[in-house]
Design a protein around this motif. Structure first.
Motif, mmCIF file in Angstrom:
data_model
loop_
_atom_site.group_PDB
_atom_site.id
_atom_site.type_symbol
_atom_site.label_atom_id
_atom_site.label_comp_id
_atom_site.label_asym_id
_atom_site.label_seq_id
_atom_site.Cartn_x
_atom_site.Cartn_y
_atom_site.Cartn_z
ATOM 1 N N UNK A 124 -28.830 9.197 5.795
ATOM 2 C CA UNK A 124 -29.942 10.004 5.291
ATOM 3 C C UNK A 124 -31.292 9.506 5.813
ATOM 4 N N UNK A 125 -31.259 8.735 6.863
ATOM 5 C CA UNK A 125 -32.524 8.271 7.452
ATOM 6 C C UNK A 125 -33.309 9.478 7.975
ATOM 7 N N UNK A 126 -34.624 9.363 8.004
ATOM 8 C CA UNK A 126 -35.419 10.515 8.477
ATOM 9 C C UNK A 126 -35.148 10.811 9.951
ATOM 10 N N UNK A 127 -35.329 12.070 10.282
ATOM 11 C CA UNK A 127 -35.070 12.522 11.648
ATOM 12 C C UNK A 127 -36.384 12.820 12.357
ATOM 13 N N UNK A 128 -36.305 12.834 13.654
ATOM 14 C CA UNK A 128 -37.411 13.324 14.464
ATOM 15 C C UNK A 128 -37.747 14.755 14.025
ATOM 16 N N UNK A 129 -39.016 15.056 13.913
ATOM 17 C CA UNK A 129 -39.406 16.423 13.530
ATOM 18 C C UNK A 129 -40.226 17.049 14.644
ATOM 19 N N UNK A 130 -40.222 18.338 14.661
ATOM 20 C CA UNK A 130 -41.057 19.031 15.647
ATOM 21 C C UNK A 130 -42.517 18.821 15.288
ATOM 22 N N UNK A 131 -43.370 18.605 16.271
ATOM 23 C CA UNK A 131 -44.802 18.512 15.968
ATOM 24 C C UNK A 131 -45.271 19.854 15.413
ATOM 25 N N UNK A 132 -46.259 19.753 14.518
ATOM 26 C CA UNK A 132 -46.803 21.008 13.985
ATOM 27 C C UNK A 132 -47.369 21.838 15.138
ATOM 28 N N UNK A 133 -47.250 23.131 14.994
ATOM 29 C CA UNK A 133 -47.746 24.026 16.051
ATOM 30 C C UNK A 133 -49.239 23.781 16.247
#
Lengths: 519, 519
Positions: free
Chosen positions: B323-332
């Motif tokens: 449940x470690x955090x994942x890479x997220x898309x940068x905000x638009x």
């Protein structure tokens, strides 16, 4: 200069001066070289089936090969169906197929494929040039092979680095392909054919290839008139010169029962550039070979030989004078429809009547045009080009290429709707090049030939799955929109009067025009 | 029952229940059999490139193969380019290619060709069934091969008499293909990948195939977030699940200089279902291999293996919690254009913003869509399907097949005009089947990618021959007409406001719609 220049120079030096093309990245050096050779006429097709079909139509009318320029295995693949037709027509053609640089192939980049593997089934000759220095000799060999009677598909694979590698100016002299004389048939063959004709039994001369050109036909016409021998062409033919005072020839019908019936009483079949006739398809319980099993088959001459010479020799052997009268087309005996709902027959009759002198008829009318040759036997002199290999989608490209070859002649295309959809992109090339192409779409809105074949396999009332695979309804195609989308003016008609008017209008103008004949 | 019934029953018993088809005479018994099996959904394409491309799109979304029905060598040839793309995508597919009756082939009828020869370059498996009794086993083998990870093109050649020959009712039990478990990577491979990541040097995980599906990507996203490893996909990918909270992945750029730049400081390249990257094409003086020569390349798992499992195992090995955090898309961070002349960028931004939940994006936008993935990284969750083999003409067919597979999802196609023309007949199938396909034609009216490539080969100002091969002007295409001609409603827009309105309208309705975006 580089390899690509050498290739272009060699094509031009060998009288190949039209290139139907749809290039891609690996062909950019070739395109850049073409830019330096304004003598080469480059004609873009928006799909490779257009490119190869146009090269076919061009060569049928120009009596010399065009080049095509295609992009790797998939681009060649897109052109394969019309290459199949051209191979069956024995049309001369030189395909230049770009490929990855020689050293890049090993890395299996996404566009890598077995280009030779794709080429071989539809080519008579395939070669990959591995160095720029070899290009001129290889290109000349390709042209030589393509021109060798009765015509061949030559495919030259051009790795990108072969094109871009520099050559010394001393390499500038392009290699010339030899021109080969036609071989002639033998006295034995002529005597055997003459004996068959003198037998007094039913004789049919089966004509194919160049036996359907005017000079050969005239000799056949003298023989037929003097001896009663029948003249029949193969079902699928590259080019028939007909109309006017030319000798008419019956076409062996496509439907197997009609073909068998046409040949059933033949005792001697004299093959003149034709093969012994076989069924287009096999059907349960029907024969593959169409001539009676016990008929005497004689080869007067094979397709690669000088067929006009063979027929003239045969006429001499039979003692028929060079100025003896020839078989003539029967006077037109059909009624010309004046009005009412448009039918396929009305389209055929009106086109046959109004066909201008020296028109080129490109025929992919499938079911609806089967009677066109009957109505048009006494039309003005014209050339009749047709689907040769059964791979549908040739009509519009064929017309495109024929019009490039013969800019002063009207090209009239009889195009079934289902097959027309295969390569409709050809209309754009007709607009781009302002080609004098009049297209008649015979819109019956179904694969009608397959409805017939369903009956042949015993299905009386096709169900949902079958209907959805055989019908072009829901929605129906609107060819006027399709044509306009590609820059070709068009009208749709569904009456005899409307069609007659549209045809008159279409024949009067120069440049592409399309008539959707809803039948 | 006959051979054709046995074939249909076997396909259905093996969960192949969609058949994209363009049949001909030699397939009539198969069509008649399909008529007796209403469970098989038959979808007609008016050209075989549509048929194979649609089967590709279907299988990418359905995760199971469709069948195709093709007509001899030329029909298969017409489908070859999109088979090439499907082969490169490792899409499972079962092609049924009709051929002449076994005994008829020897007569070399006009449609005879080397069908195996045509099939082989674009198939993983080719077989000709010689008896009706063998059909069920052969068809089951074809399905088994097609399904074998990572997916294969299986081509079964069906002689007409094999289809029409009667079978005893005792033959009625269809053969079932085994379902094979995915193989798993090894502990050594996982340890080697973990060691590379722990090195502290620049690491890129190169993801391909099923590593781009959500579960695998989530594991990759945990690794990237925890370790700083970069995630890059191959340039050409079968299907990427992205948008929403899914882990974003950069695509390796197509232009070679950008691709080399993207990888230039990589010290460890961990390959996960991907191949070591190579140039799409070769260029004089540029490398074929894109990764630095001295970078350490580690194969975590190959394309046929269970890639989600491999990445989860790697995360475990690295001690990263499930449940470690994942890479997220940068905000638009881009500006949304409001008005003015329409541009490719505006199309990409507006589509990215308005993309509905669970849309399927079929991308053959070539030059104009290269920035779409950047703008859409934070779009609503969607699937992104793209051209995999570089053979243009896949976008519209791909969308058609994807919509058949997923009738409840909106399919949005970003289609360049030049490549769209290759298989525009797909629009008719979209209308016929009332598929929920919104097509955006990016109409720049040229083969823009080739203009770029001309510059790459040193031509600054293309001359007449080159321009006439690279431009789609004179005349320009009118896609609204083309679409209407095939029963698809369409509008043409050339302003940002106009495009925004048309897009809103197109997304709201159900069924096919086309927007020509003149840019």
């Amino acid at each position: 200069m580089n390899g690509a220049d050498s290739l272009c120079d060699t094509l031009l030096a060998n009288d190949v001066d039209v290139c139907f093309a749809n290039p891609g990245t690996s062909e950019m050096h070739f395109v850049a070289a073409l830019d330096r050779k304004p003598k080469m006429r480059c004609v873009l097709g928006l799909f490779e089936g257009v490119v190869t079909g146009a090269a076919d139509g061009y060569a049928r009318m120009a009596d010399k090969p065009a080049a095509t320029l295609l992009h790797l295995g998939p681009g060649l693949g897109n052109g394969l169906a019309n290459l199949h037709n051209a191979k069956r027509a024995r049309t001369p053609m030189v395909n230049i197929v770009g490929d990855h640089a020689t050293y890049h192939v090993q890395y299996d980049a996404p566009l890598t494929s077995d280009v030779e593997g794709v080429a071989r089934p539809m080519s008579h000759w395939v070669k990959r040039t591995m160095t720029a220095a070899a290009l001129s000799a290889d290109a000349a060999e390709a042209v030589g092979v393509a021109r060798r009677s009765p015509g061949n598909i030559a495919t030259l694979i051009l790795p990108a680095d072969t094109a871009w590698t520099d050559l010394p100016e001393s390499a500038a002299q392009p290699v010339l392909a030899p021109r080969e004389e036609l071989t002639r048939t033998s006295a034995e063959a002529v005597r055997a054919a003459a004996a068959a004709i003198r037998s007094g039994e039913v004789v049919t001369l089966m004509l194919g290839g160049t036996a359907l050109r005017e000079r050969a036909l005239n000799a056949a016409g003298r023989i037929a008139r003097a001896t009663g021998a029948r003249l029949v062409s193969e079902t699928s033919n590259r080019r028939i010169e007909r109309g006017g005072s030319r000798t008419p020839v019956d076409r062996l019908p496509y439907p197997i029962d009609l073909a068998v019936a046409k040949l059933k009483d033949v005792r001697h079949l004299v093959l003149v550039g034709a093969k012994s006739p076989v069924g287009f398809f096999a059907y349960p319980g029907k024969p593959s070979l169409l001539a009676p099993a016990d008929c005497n088959q004689v080869v007067l001459a094979t397709a690669e030989q000088d067929l006009a010479h063979a027929l003239e020799w045969l006429a001499d052997e039979l003692g028929i004078a060079a100025d003896a009268p020839r078989l003539a087309a029967p006077a037109a005996s059909y009624e010309v429809p004046q009005s009412g709902k448009l039918t396929g027959a009305a389209v055929n009759i009106l086109v046959a009547r109004m066909l201008p002198e020296q028109a080129i008829v490109c025929d992919e009318s499938i079911t609806q045009g089967r009677e066109f040759p009957i109505y048009s036997a006494s039309s003005a002199p014209h050339d009749w080009l047709m689907l040769t290999g059964g791979a549908i989608g040739i009509g519009l490209p064929l017309a495109t290429g024929a019009a490039v070859a013969c800019p002063d002649r009207k090209v009239v295309t009889l195009q079934a709707d289902g097959s027309g959809m295969y390569t409709l992109q050809a209309l754009w090339t007709q607009a781009r090049e302002n080609l004098d192409c009049l297209t008649v779409i015979l819109a019956n809105r179904s694969y009608a030939t397959l409805h017939g074949e369903m009956k042949n396999v015993g299905v009386k009332e096709p169900g949902r799955n079958a209907r959805r695979m055989l019908d072009l309804q829901e929605p129906h195609l609107e060819w006027t929109h399709l044509a306009r989308g590609m820059g070709v003016e068009a009208v749709s008609v569904d009456t005899v009067e409307g069609f007659a008017r549209a045809l008159q209008e279409g024949l009067k103008r120069r440049g592409p025009f399309l008539i959707e004949a809803v039948i």
